[in-house]
Design an enzyme around this catalytic site. Sequence first.
Site, PDB file in Angstrom:
ATOM      1  N   SER A   1     140.292  17.104 -29.537  1.00  0.00           N
ATOM      2  CA  SER A   1     139.366  16.857 -28.440  1.00  0.00           C
ATOM      3  C   SER A   1     138.767  18.196 -28.008  1.00  0.00           C
ATOM      4  CB  SER A   1     140.116  16.219 -27.263  1.00  0.00           C
ATOM      5  OG  SER A   1     139.254  16.032 -26.169  1.00  0.00           O
ATOM      6  N   GLY A   2     137.446  18.241 -27.876  1.00  0.00           N
ATOM      7  CA  GLY A   2     136.788  19.486 -27.500  1.00  0.00           C
ATOM      8  C   GLY A   2     136.458  20.393 -28.662  1.00  0.00           C
ATOM      9  N   SER A   3     136.759  19.952 -29.882  1.00  0.00           N
ATOM     10  CA  SER A   3     136.487  20.795 -31.060  1.00  0.00           C
ATOM     11  C   SER A   3     135.002  20.874 -31.381  1.00  0.00           C
ATOM     12  CB  SER A   3     137.248  20.266 -32.284  1.00  0.00           C
ATOM     13  OG  SER A   3     136.811  18.955 -32.619  1.00  0.00           O
ATOM     14  N   GLY A   4     134.240  19.880 -30.923  1.00  0.00           N
ATOM     15  CA  GLY A   4     132.806  19.856 -31.210  1.00  0.00           C
ATOM     16  C   GLY A   4     132.393  18.750 -32.156  1.00  0.00           C
ATOM     17  N   LYS A   5     133.299  17.828 -32.453  1.00  0.00           N
ATOM     18  CA  LYS A   5     133.002  16.732 -33.388  1.00  0.00           C
ATOM     19  C   LYS A   5     131.755  15.957 -32.990  1.00  0.00           C
ATOM     20  CE  LYS A   5     136.750  14.528 -32.584  1.00  0.00           C
ATOM     21  NZ  LYS A   5     137.202  15.442 -31.511  1.00  0.00           N
TER      22      LYS A   5
ATOM     23  N   SER B   1     141.218  10.995 -34.788  1.00  0.00           N
ATOM     24  CA  SER B   1     141.950  10.443 -35.943  1.00  0.00           C
ATOM     25  C   SER B   1     143.031  11.415 -36.399  1.00  0.00           C
ATOM     26  CB  SER B   1     140.992  10.098 -37.084  1.00  0.00           C
ATOM     27  OG  SER B   1     140.076  11.127 -37.365  1.00  0.00           O
TER      28      SER B   1
END
Length: 201
Positions: A37-41, A109
């Site tokens: 979460s927050g990685s930029g996906k 995921s």
Amino acid sequence: MALHDENVVWHSHPVTVAAREQLHGHRGVVLWFTGLSGSGKSTVAGALEEALHQRGVSTYLLDGDNVRYGLCRDLGFSDADRQENIRRVGEVASLMADAGLIVLTAFISPHRAERQLVKERVGHDRFIEIYVNTPLAICEQRDPKGLYKKARAGELRNFTGIDAIYEAPDSPQVHLNGEQLVTNLVSQLLDLLRRRDIIRS
């Protein structure tokens, strides 16, 4: 419905996947963005979809939060519900790819086994796993929804990266550095799609 109910029969259609792809002018594939979460996906997937749309490519973006408003509104965040969430998304993404679309999915995921099941359902030649690798510290700094703060305070349980494991892909087809500019990451992905003859422009 039982998995092998004898009264349920798969129907073939006269319009083939190849015919749909020919109509669209590009291949139908699933681009599976995974990361913390927050990685930029979602940001990268959204920017890529916009770039593809501007090039006349037929796309659809399935986002982790959005599907829980409808398709997966009955699911919570237990391990079983998370597995079912990914299974449903994989089924929908596969159908959309059959329709000739380039499907972008942005989901944490966290488990390799679930991602592998989706890959097998979609087909290895139509599934591209994209790992947005961003250090946990950076994800926590971004914390766009305040979830890390809640998890650190004990207000949110089973949060991936804090008290629930994230299994990074062993050998993703694409490994993105989530600290780079989004425009650079989109350029890398467009180049990949051209090299693989998925798009022409």
